[in-house]
Scaffold this motif. Structure first.
Motif, PDB file in Angstrom:
ATOM      1  N   PHE A 128      22.388  33.620  53.804  1.00  0.00           N
ATOM      2  CA  PHE A 128      22.305  32.282  54.395  1.00  0.00           C
ATOM      3  C   PHE A 128      23.580  31.877  55.124  1.00  0.00           C
ATOM      4  O   PHE A 128      23.530  31.280  56.204  1.00  0.00           O
ATOM      5  N   ALA A 129      24.736  32.194  54.565  1.00  0.00           N
ATOM      6  CA  ALA A 129      26.004  31.714  55.125  1.00  0.00           C
ATOM      7  C   ALA A 129      26.408  32.433  56.405  1.00  0.00           C
ATOM      8  O   ALA A 129      27.319  31.978  57.112  1.00  0.00           O
ATOM      9  N   GLY A 165      15.311  25.800  51.445  1.00  0.00           N
ATOM     10  CA  GLY A 165      14.766  24.638  52.125  1.00  0.00           C
ATOM     11  C   GLY A 165      15.567  24.185  53.326  1.00  0.00           C
ATOM     12  O   GLY A 165      15.285  23.127  53.898  1.00  0.00           O
ATOM     13  N   LEU A 166      16.594  24.968  53.721  1.00  0.00           N
ATOM     14  CA  LEU A 166      17.487  24.566  54.808  1.00  0.00           C
ATOM     15  C   LEU A 166      17.494  25.594  55.932  1.00  0.00           C
ATOM     16  O   LEU A 166      17.300  26.783  55.699  1.00  0.00           O
ATOM     17  N   SER A 167      17.784  25.120  57.134  1.00  0.00           N
ATOM     18  CA  SER A 167      18.008  26.011  58.261  1.00  0.00           C
ATOM     19  C   SER A 167      19.431  26.540  58.197  1.00  0.00           C
ATOM     20  O   SER A 167      20.383  25.759  58.083  1.00  0.00           O
ATOM     21  N   SER A 168      19.604  27.843  58.294  1.00  0.00           N
ATOM     22  CA  SER A 168      20.951  28.414  58.226  1.00  0.00           C
ATOM     23  C   SER A 168      21.749  28.098  59.495  1.00  0.00           C
ATOM     24  O   SER A 168      22.976  28.174  59.485  1.00  0.00           O
ATOM     25  N   ARG A 169      21.076  27.732  60.565  1.00  0.00           N
ATOM     26  CA  ARG A 169      21.768  27.445  61.820  1.00  0.00           C
ATOM     27  C   ARG A 169      22.234  25.997  61.901  1.00  0.00           C
ATOM     28  O   ARG A 169      23.322  25.711  62.400  1.00  0.00           O
ATOM     29  N   THR A 170      21.417  25.071  61.398  1.00  0.00           N
ATOM     30  CA  THR A 170      21.733  23.641  61.550  1.00  0.00           C
ATOM     31  C   THR A 170      21.984  22.919  60.232  1.00  0.00           C
ATOM     32  O   THR A 170      22.373  21.761  60.239  1.00  0.00           O
ATOM     33  N   MET A 171      21.717  23.591  59.109  1.00  0.00           N
ATOM     34  CA  MET A 171      21.838  23.001  57.771  1.00  0.00           C
ATOM     35  C   MET A 171      20.825  21.865  57.548  1.00  0.00           C
ATOM     36  O   MET A 171      20.970  21.057  56.647  1.00  0.00           O
ATOM     37  N   GLY A 191      15.991  15.819  60.409  1.00  0.00           N
ATOM     38  CA  GLY A 191      17.123  14.891  60.496  1.00  0.00           C
ATOM     39  C   GLY A 191      17.993  14.849  59.257  1.00  0.00           C
ATOM     40  O   GLY A 191      19.062  14.251  59.279  1.00  0.00           O
ATOM     41  N   LEU A 192      17.560  15.497  58.176  1.00  0.00           N
ATOM     42  CA  LEU A 192      18.339  15.490  56.925  1.00  0.00           C
ATOM     43  C   LEU A 192      19.092  16.811  56.799  1.00  0.00           C
ATOM     44  O   LEU A 192      18.485  17.889  56.813  1.00  0.00           O
ATOM     45  N   HIS A 193      20.401  16.741  56.689  1.00  0.00           N
ATOM     46  CA  HIS A 193      21.246  17.935  56.612  1.00  0.00           C
ATOM     47  C   HIS A 193      22.084  17.903  55.327  1.00  0.00           C
ATOM     48  O   HIS A 193      22.531  16.830  54.900  1.00  0.00           O
ATOM     49  N   PHE A 194      22.351  19.071  54.765  1.00  0.00           N
ATOM     50  CA  PHE A 194      23.259  19.200  53.630  1.00  0.00           C
ATOM     51  C   PHE A 194      24.331  20.215  53.995  1.00  0.00           C
ATOM     52  O   PHE A 194      24.030  21.282  54.547  1.00  0.00           O
TER      53      PHE A 194
END
Length: 395
Positions: free
Chosen positions: A69-70, A349-355, A362-365
């Motif tokens: 992911f990173a 549950g996250l996009s590795s490109r945009t978090m 619209g929600l990022h971590f």
């Protein structure tokens, strides 16, 4: 009611990087934090000099349920990129051991640099407002915009970046709030636990507490993972860089192994017996270890008073034990002494490109809130910079 392009929760490393990035792209950004000053964890890092990155940064130096992911964020914003920013601000730095980069002066320089970068937003038609000193009352989403309420004030934005970190170092105000928000919006959380944390010893191993303050270079092992650095005995158990490193991989109930003689030649005790048969085990160990540690280990090995009075087989067994001495920690010193947290918001549950959350547009971590945890030595700051940058570029 104030309207922004993005609201960022947390004025730490990842949050400020996200704010500066978005602001310089012409976005109007609000950063909120319950602390009374920005970057508090930055200020105490690296003994007050901030180990701000590591030139050896690579994805395999991070723990995550998804080890890939990173790669995206780290590949697009590297240690060299952050170092260039540091140098552009005229901050003097030096390399310590193992690729660790520190400020020559104060960690405050890094905080001031990030705030300066936020101020540059106005040149690009953007704006970064920072509101401190009051906790959040609520965070809601109406399907198109996020709304926060704090101290009677309300703000909305189509983007929300959660950069509130993990629960490590609660005296700095750290909490698991990011996990609560993730669950609120239906995201999964990988069970968090303290990482880069001293381990405690109990039972028979409490005798090693008498060595409090003694340090020695070792190879520490948890499972198949090994680190060669200093280990430090404390009044509660084990610490030092080697122990902090393996603590991230250690699970309660598992043993750890320590090679106290990583530079010793094969059959070194047997060779010492041949050369000096009247040499005591304590003095033989003292050629490789601090005196107090040598004495304690010699006592535990229970060898005869002179090397010549024992067999090669027993000496070989002693060599083996010294090369992989097993400890059974009964716990760790917990979040109070943990530098970071393993686990967090699931990367599934996250996009590795945009978090960005895949199910909540619209929600990022970012940063420590996410299930990505680096080794000791500047890696976690580099993840903060890279993930914060990734989210800021997506706003």
């Amino acid at each position: 009611m104030q309207h922004y392009d993005a609201i960022i929760l947390g004025a730490g490393a990842a949050g400020l990087m996200a704010a500066a990035t978005a602001g310089q792209r012409g976005r109007r950004v609000l950063v909120v934090d319950h602390a009374d000053a920005p970057g508090k964890k930055i200020l105490i890092s690296g003994g007050g000099r901030c180990n701000f990155t590591n030139i050896g940064t690579a994805p395999d130096r991070f723990l995550s349920a998804n080890p890939h992911f990173a790669k995206s964020a780290l590949g697009r914003y590297t240690a060299a990129d952050f170092l260039a920013l540091v140098e552009a601000h005229g901050i003097a730095w030096h390399e310590k051991t193992l690729g660790q980069l520190f400020c020559d002066g104060s960690a405050r320089q890094i905080v001031e640099m990030l705030l300066d970068e936020c101020d540059k937003a106005t040149r690009s038609g953007g704006q970064v407002d920072i509101a401190l000193g009051a906790p959040l009352d609520s965070v809601t989403h109406d399907g198109t915009a996020f709304r926060i309420t704090r101290h009677g004030n309300r703000a909305t934005a189509p983007r929300l970046i959660v950069a509130t970190g993990g629960p490590s170092i609660p005296k700095m105000g750290a909490t698991g709030y990011a996990y609560d928000l993730a669950r609120q919006f239906g995201l999964k959380v990988v069970e968090p636990r303290p990482a880069l944390v001293p381990l405690t010893l109990g039972g028979e191993e409490t005798l090693f507490r008498s060595l409090s303050g003694v340090a020695s270079e070792v190879v520490a092992r948890a499972g198949k993972t090994r680190f060669r650095e200093a280990a430090l005995f404390t009044h509660r158990g084990l610490s030092g860089p080697a122990i902090l490193q393996v603590s991230s991989y250690w699970r309660h109930g598992e043993p750890i192994g320590i090679d106290f003689t990583p530079d010793a030649a094969p059959d070194w005790l047997i060779a010492a017996k041949r050369a000096q048969p009247r040499l005591s085990p304590r003095r033989a160990l003292g050629q490789h270890l601090p005196d107090r540690l040598a004495e304690t280990l010699a006592e535990r090995l229970a060898l005869p008073a002179e090397l010549g009075a024992t067999t090669d087989k027993l000496l070989a067994a002693a060599q083996g034990r010294l090369a992989d001495w097993t400890f059974h920690p009964n716990g760790s010193e917990g979040y109070a002494k943990a530098e970071v947290t393993v686990g967090g918001v699931s990367t599934a549950g996250l996009s590795s490109r945009t978090m960005e959350a895949k199910t909540v547009p619209g929600l990022h971590f970012v940063g420590e809130a996410v299930d990505v945890t680096g080794w000791l030595g500047g890696y976690n700051f580099q993840w903060a910079w890279a993930s914060g940058r990734a989210a800021g570029e997506a706003v």
